[in-house]
Scaffold this motif. Structure first.
Motif, mmCIF file in Angstrom:
data_model
loop_
_atom_site.group_PDB
_atom_site.id
_atom_site.type_symbol
_atom_site.label_atom_id
_atom_site.label_comp_id
_atom_site.label_asym_id
_atom_site.label_seq_id
_atom_site.Cartn_x
_atom_site.Cartn_y
_atom_site.Cartn_z
ATOM 1 N N ARG A 64 7.724 -1.919 -22.073
ATOM 2 C CA ARG A 64 7.613 -1.934 -20.617
ATOM 3 C C ARG A 64 6.410 -1.109 -20.154
ATOM 4 O O ARG A 64 6.169 0.002 -20.638
ATOM 5 N N LEU A 65 5.669 -1.656 -19.209
ATOM 6 C CA LEU A 65 4.569 -0.899 -18.616
ATOM 7 C C LEU A 65 5.100 0.368 -17.959
ATOM 8 O O LEU A 65 4.450 1.418 -17.991
ATOM 9 N N THR A 117 -2.470 1.219 -15.393
ATOM 10 C CA THR A 117 -2.786 -0.131 -14.936
ATOM 11 C C THR A 117 -2.705 -1.068 -16.137
ATOM 12 O O THR A 117 -2.809 -0.636 -17.293
ATOM 13 N N ALA A 118 -2.536 -2.340 -15.866
ATOM 14 C CA ALA A 118 -2.456 -3.326 -16.941
ATOM 15 C C ALA A 118 -3.716 -3.300 -17.799
ATOM 16 O O ALA A 118 -3.638 -3.367 -19.036
ATOM 17 N N GLU A 119 -4.873 -3.181 -17.148
ATOM 18 C CA GLU A 119 -6.140 -3.213 -17.885
ATOM 19 C C GLU A 119 -6.298 -1.990 -18.781
ATOM 20 O O GLU A 119 -6.660 -2.111 -19.958
ATOM 21 N N ALA A 150 -3.617 -2.013 -21.712
ATOM 22 C CA ALA A 150 -3.924 -3.033 -22.714
ATOM 23 C C ALA A 150 -5.150 -2.650 -23.535
ATOM 24 O O ALA A 150 -5.184 -2.871 -24.756
ATOM 25 N N LEU A 171 -0.463 -7.873 -20.987
ATOM 26 C CA LEU A 171 0.739 -7.653 -20.170
ATOM 27 C C LEU A 171 1.260 -9.001 -19.690
ATOM 28 O O LEU A 171 0.505 -9.815 -19.143
ATOM 29 N N PRO A 215 6.626 -6.294 -16.107
ATOM 30 C CA PRO A 215 5.517 -6.344 -17.066
ATOM 31 C C PRO A 215 5.867 -5.670 -18.397
ATOM 32 O O PRO A 215 6.335 -4.534 -18.429
ATOM 33 N N TYR A 216 5.607 -6.406 -19.476
ATOM 34 C CA TYR A 216 5.757 -5.902 -20.843
ATOM 35 C C TYR A 216 4.431 -6.081 -21.574
ATOM 36 O O TYR A 216 3.745 -7.090 -21.403
ATOM 37 N N LEU A 217 4.114 -5.110 -22.403
ATOM 38 C CA LEU A 217 2.922 -5.203 -23.242
ATOM 39 C C LEU A 217 3.312 -5.845 -24.571
ATOM 40 O O LEU A 217 4.205 -5.347 -25.267
ATOM 41 N N ASP A 221 4.821 -10.854 -17.680
ATOM 42 C CA ASP A 221 6.092 -10.659 -16.983
ATOM 43 C C ASP A 221 7.180 -11.391 -17.756
ATOM 44 O O ASP A 221 7.136 -12.626 -17.911
#
Length: 324
Positions: free
Chosen positions: A127-128, A89-91, A94, A21, A35-37, A23
């Motif tokens: 996008r997250l 969540t980011a974790e 991802a 992730l 946040p983008y993956l 920004d």
């Protein structure tokens, strides 16, 4: 004769470097940073010292080494349940992408990646927030599906009320949706039937534009549904589970979902694979030996491990093969 390819043969690319992730902003427009993956960029050695031929050879090698691997999402049982169980969540997002790739379709867009020193490049990102929306939608629908399966009218009605608020605005004018809205307005006392209609109406909408019909190789003599993306495959797998009334269970060893049906796995099966069954056996055997070394009585060990004294005694005394 070559085997005809089916919907389950659908392949989706996954970056071998994984995902992260960041920004950033879309390549076009003036949207704010969020946040983008995106796929990780593999780090390599400094290439400035290489000649033209050496640089070309290194680039070819890097392309081959970093080529996406093919993943077959519809061959993984209960993947939609794994997706529905994600925390936004980011974790968690991802980690899911590392195994399964980006969701794809309209969610994927070009974004700017800052390389430092006023330099930037373009990459494919998602996008997250869009991941969160799809995860939440699937969570609510899975809850509705499970409530309808249990047959308890109270939770079904609760989920129906919430579902109608969430998805009521996205309903089209299809025959299925007209029937659903007619039944809701008439307030019938059959929540299970209403839940089934709601599920199918929303799934129909979710699959719109995410499926196509393709001629199946090698003979190209049959049309099979083909998802356009990982997200399309997830919604298709969920729809198939609803239509075919599939049952799933979590593996007691790895906690992954697997299907239980006469055609796939016995109803009493508790492990998704032979490897997980063997791993669980070894863990129980090793735990029995540890408890025995700590002086725990044989009968207590048997109760703790939900076994019997004779089996536990065999584990402690000698290595025995796991039961079939």
């Amino acid at each position: 004769m070559a085997k005809r390819k089916s919907t389950n043969d659908f392949a989706w690319p996954v970056s071998p470097a994984g995902y992260v992730l960041v920004d950033t902003v879309p390549a076009k427009g003036r949207a704010k940073s969020e946040p983008y993956l995106v796929a990780r960029t593999p780090k390599g050695p400094d290439l400035d010292h290489l000649s033209g031929a050496e640089l070309f050879e290194r680039c070819l090698s890097d392309v081959e080494k970093n080529a996406p691997r093919d993943y077959h999402p519809l061959q993984e049982s209960g993947l939609f349940l794994k997706f529905a169980g994600l925390k936004v969540t980011a974790e968690a997002v991802a980690a899911f992408a590392d195994d399964h790739g980006l969701l794809g379709g309209p969610l994927t867009q070009k974004v700017r990646i800052d390389l430092g020193s006023s330099r930037w490049s373009l990459a494919r990102g998602e996008r997250l927030a869009d991941w969160g929306s799809e995860i939440t939608d699937m969570q609510h629908l899975v809850e509705l599906w499970k409530a309808a399966k249990v047959g308890d009218p109270q939770p079904v009605e609760q989920y129906l009320t919430r579902a109608a608020k969430i998805w009521g605005g996205m309903m089209d004018d299809s025959t299925l949706n007209k029937e659903l809205l007619f039944r809701i307005r008439r307030a019938p006392n059959q929540p299970g039937e209403l839940a089934d209609l709601m599920l199918k109406a929303v799934l129909q909408q979710k699959l719109r534009g995410r499926l196509s019909l393709v001629f199946s190789p090698p003979a190209h003599d049959a049309l099979v549904p083909q998802p356009d993306s990982l997200l399309g495959a997830l919604w298709l797998q969920f729809a198939q589970a609803v239509i075919q009334n599939k049952q799933y269970r979590r593996c007691e060893s790895c906690a992954e979902w697997f299907e239980i049906s006469p055609q796939v796995a016995r109803a009493e099966r508790v492990f998704c694979s032979t490897a997980c069954r063997s791993r669980a056996y070894r863990q129980r055997r090793d735990e029995a030996r540890r408890l025995n070394a700590d002086g725990v009585p044989l009968e207590q060990i048997a109760r703790d491990l939900q076994s019997d004294a004779e089996t536990v005694s065999g584990w402690i005394k000698a290595k025995v093969a796991p039961p079939e």
